[in-house]
Design a protein around this motif. Structure first.
Motif, PDB file in Angstrom:
ATOM      1  N   PRO A 110       0.145  -1.442   0.153  1.00  0.00           N
ATOM      2  CA  PRO A 110       0.146   0.070  -0.057  1.00  0.00           C
ATOM      3  C   PRO A 110       0.642   1.123  -0.222  1.00  0.00           C
ATOM      4  O   PRO A 110       1.647   1.551   0.775  1.00  0.00           O
ATOM      5  CB  PRO A 110      -1.632  -0.009   1.396  1.00  0.00           C
ATOM      6  N   TYR A 111       0.361   1.633  -1.356  1.00  0.00           N
ATOM      7  CA  TYR A 111       1.949   3.372  -1.621  1.00  0.00           C
ATOM      8  C   TYR A 111       0.503   4.335  -1.827  1.00  0.00           C
ATOM      9  O   TYR A 111      -0.834   3.975  -2.201  1.00  0.00           O
ATOM     10  CB  TYR A 111       2.930   3.092  -1.492  1.00  0.00           C
ATOM     11  N   PRO A 112       1.255   5.496  -2.087  1.00  0.00           N
ATOM     12  CA  PRO A 112       0.247   6.474  -2.669  1.00  0.00           C
ATOM     13  C   PRO A 112       0.459   6.576  -3.637  1.00  0.00           C
ATOM     14  O   PRO A 112       1.400   6.552  -4.183  1.00  0.00           O
ATOM     15  CB  PRO A 112       0.632   8.087  -1.724  1.00  0.00           C
ATOM     16  N   HIS A 113      -0.286   6.643  -4.312  1.00  0.00           N
ATOM     17  CA  HIS A 113      -0.655   6.009  -5.714  1.00  0.00           C
ATOM     18  C   HIS A 113       0.931   7.127  -6.922  1.00  0.00           C
ATOM     19  O   HIS A 113       0.337   8.214  -6.348  1.00  0.00           O
ATOM     20  CB  HIS A 113      -2.029   6.157  -6.832  1.00  0.00           C
ATOM     21  N   VAL A 135       0.917  15.649  -5.831  1.00  0.00           N
ATOM     22  CA  VAL A 135       2.381  15.919  -5.477  1.00  0.00           C
ATOM     23  C   VAL A 135       2.890  15.430  -6.306  1.00  0.00           C
ATOM     24  O   VAL A 135       2.793  14.861  -7.007  1.00  0.00           O
ATOM     25  CB  VAL A 135       2.362  15.491  -4.145  1.00  0.00           C
ATOM     26  N   ALA A 136       4.243  16.282  -6.568  1.00  0.00           N
ATOM     27  CA  ALA A 136       5.163  16.403  -7.664  1.00  0.00           C
ATOM     28  C   ALA A 136       6.914  16.420  -6.809  1.00  0.00           C
ATOM     29  O   ALA A 136       6.873  16.964  -6.068  1.00  0.00           O
ATOM     30  CB  ALA A 136       5.266  17.543  -9.188  1.00  0.00           C
ATOM     31  N   LYS A 137       7.375  15.454  -7.187  1.00  0.00           N
ATOM     32  CA  LYS A 137       8.629  15.057  -6.813  1.00  0.00           C
ATOM     33  C   LYS A 137       9.524  15.079  -8.067  1.00  0.00           C
ATOM     34  O   LYS A 137       9.603  14.616  -8.776  1.00  0.00           O
ATOM     35  CB  LYS A 137       8.266  13.627  -5.747  1.00  0.00           C
ATOM     36  N   THR A 138      10.935  15.490  -7.030  1.00  0.00           N
ATOM     37  CA  THR A 138      12.172  15.222  -8.057  1.00  0.00           C
ATOM     38  C   THR A 138      12.649  13.542  -7.524  1.00  0.00           C
ATOM     39  O   THR A 138      12.353  13.104  -6.369  1.00  0.00           O
ATOM     40  CB  THR A 138      13.354  16.247  -7.973  1.00  0.00           C
ATOM     41  N   ALA A 139      13.553  12.692  -8.637  1.00  0.00           N
ATOM     42  CA  ALA A 139      13.833  11.325  -7.850  1.00  0.00           C
ATOM     43  C   ALA A 139      14.872  11.816  -7.192  1.00  0.00           C
ATOM     44  O   ALA A 139      14.371  10.565  -5.850  1.00  0.00           O
ATOM     45  CB  ALA A 139      14.604  10.593  -9.398  1.00  0.00           C
ATOM     46  N   ILE A 217       7.705  12.853 -11.617  1.00  0.00           N
ATOM     47  CA  ILE A 217       6.775  12.345 -11.129  1.00  0.00           C
ATOM     48  C   ILE A 217       6.247  13.205 -10.282  1.00  0.00           C
ATOM     49  O   ILE A 217       6.223  13.620  -9.526  1.00  0.00           O
ATOM     50  CB  ILE A 217       7.847  11.473  -9.899  1.00  0.00           C
ATOM     51  N   PHE A 218       4.749  11.840 -10.222  1.00  0.00           N
ATOM     52  CA  PHE A 218       3.687  12.890  -9.576  1.00  0.00           C
ATOM     53  C   PHE A 218       2.936  11.917  -8.385  1.00  0.00           C
ATOM     54  O   PHE A 218       3.277  10.375  -8.620  1.00  0.00           O
ATOM     55  CB  PHE A 218       2.209  12.968 -10.409  1.00  0.00           C
ATOM     56  N   GLN A 219       2.429  12.115  -7.801  1.00  0.00           N
ATOM     57  CA  GLN A 219       2.202  10.821  -6.693  1.00  0.00           C
ATOM     58  C   GLN A 219       0.620  11.676  -6.380  1.00  0.00           C
ATOM     59  O   GLN A 219       0.509  13.325  -6.108  1.00  0.00           O
ATOM     60  CB  GLN A 219       2.845  10.922  -5.422  1.00  0.00           C
ATOM     61  N   GLU A 220      -0.501  10.807  -5.825  1.00  0.00           N
ATOM     62  CA  GLU A 220      -2.115  11.120  -5.454  1.00  0.00           C
ATOM     63  C   GLU A 220      -1.326  12.352  -3.845  1.00  0.00           C
ATOM     64  O   GLU A 220      -0.559  11.550  -2.805  1.00  0.00           O
ATOM     65  CB  GLU A 220      -3.114  10.114  -5.333  1.00  0.00           C
TER      66      GLU A 220
END
Length: 354
Positions: A110-113, A135-139, A217-220
């Motif tokens: 389980p993790y934020p998509h 949410v936008a993230k850098t690697a 990279i995007f995250q819910e």
């Protein structure tokens, strides 16, 4: 029995110092060398004598040194078959949010998509139909650096267009003003101002040149008031709440609440670790309103400057799973940035093999 170790340092002059201190404290059981894995003669250094264990300290400042380190770790472990601590999968996920997202999805945890796009048109199409905020993230990027909350298709389109250009997405690096204890940290650094200024100048320049280009990279987004920092090192388990201090970002704040973890959280941590061969790392967990846990990040190295990672009823300590039950043991088990405990775990692993 006395073991022979090699500490595999990275380009950072500081990162491996805790391992040196931990090994020196166990000098009756450990002899060690320090090998710079970024040098051209790394392979000769690693193979010049039979080490019982190679202790890795992967970097987390720039993507090119991270790639260098991971490539050489692969050769050492998978080709030369030399044991490494932490494990390869823990090293490869460290400061690589792409790899971590792939690993979590492949293992159905389980993790934020999370979505990783290397195609600009595909990313733009996603921006028109996805849920906001996003949410936008850098690697690469610790303590919340490289994280941005996007609230509209227009903002996301601008972010994507910047990423898919030579400009890329940059992140900040330097003193974290969101952390507590800023004055105390500044006093410590200023004891050697020349060295610290040189360190900051060098690595800030490297980060500025390390813009993330040609992928996003995007995250819910999950609205939460806290997340759990849960730690497993060997058979020791710890957990505390991380609290937001400024803005809506929690990672990197270092503000904590010493609420005791539930048995359900500890069971989740233990079951996940044992099922997937995770030996020593920190889980950053979102706890949902219905009591479920989502893995936000996994890190084999993390800030652990307190000599403890958990306090229960006013006493620092750890949990261990003994006779099918969780037992709390008082004590300060996270000295030397948790490297003392890591070293004890390595010794237990090696002693168990003899």
């Amino acid at each position: 029995m006395k073991y022979s170790f090699a500490i595999l340092r990275n380009e950072n002059e500081i990162d491996h110092q805790f391992w040196i201190e931990a090994c020196q404290a166990q000098n009756d059981r450990v002899q060690f060398d320090v090998i710079d894995l970024t040098r051209s003669d790394w392979l000769q250094q690693v193979t010049r004598k039979p080490y019982d264990m190679l202790i890795a300290r992967p970097p987390g400042i720039t993507s090119w040194f991270k790639q260098l380190y991971d490539e050489r770790i692969y050769i050492i472990h998978d080709v030369l078959k030399i044991p490494i601590y932490p494990s390869c999968q823990e090293i490869f996920m460290y400061e690589n949010k792409r790899m971590m997202a792939y690993w979590l999805a492949a293992n159905k945890l389980p993790y934020p998509h999370t979505w990783v796009f290397y195609n600009q048109d595909e990313a733009l199409e996603f921006s028109r139909t996805c849920q906001y905020p996003l949410v936008a993230k850098t690697a690469i990027g610790s303590a919340g650096s490289g994280v941005k909350i996007l609230t509209s298709p227009g903002a996301t389109k601008r972010y994507i267009n910047q990423a898919f250009s030579n400009r890329g997405i940059t992140r900040k690096w330097g003193p974290n003003l969101r952390k507590v204890g800023l004055v105390q940290r500044a006093k410590k650094r200023l004891k050697k101002p020349g060295e610290y200024l040189k360190f900051i100048t060098k690595h800030r320049g490297q980060v500025a040149a390390d813009a993330q280009c040609w992928f996003v990279i995007f995250q819910e987004y999950h609205k939460i008031s806290f997340e759990w920092r849960a730690v497993k090192i060997g058979d020791s388990y710890f957990a505390h709440k991380k609290i937001a201090t400024r803005g809506n970002l929690i990672s990197g704040s270092s503000q904590v609440s010493w609420d005791g973890p539930s048995p359900e959280l500890l069971d989740f941590l233990r079951n996940t670790s044992e099922s997937h061969g995770l030996q020593a790392l920190a889980f950053d967990l979102f706890e949902t309103e219905d009591g479920k846990f989502l893995i936000n990040e996994l890190q084999c190295y993390f800030g652990s400057f307190n000599p403890h990672q958990m306090i229960l009823d006013g006493k620092p300590g750890r949990y261990r799973h003994i006779d099918n039950a969780w037992r709390f043991e008082p004590g300060e088990f996270n000295t030397c940035n948790s490297h003392d405990l890591r070293l004890l775990h390595i010794l237990q692993l090696l002693d168990g093999e003899k």
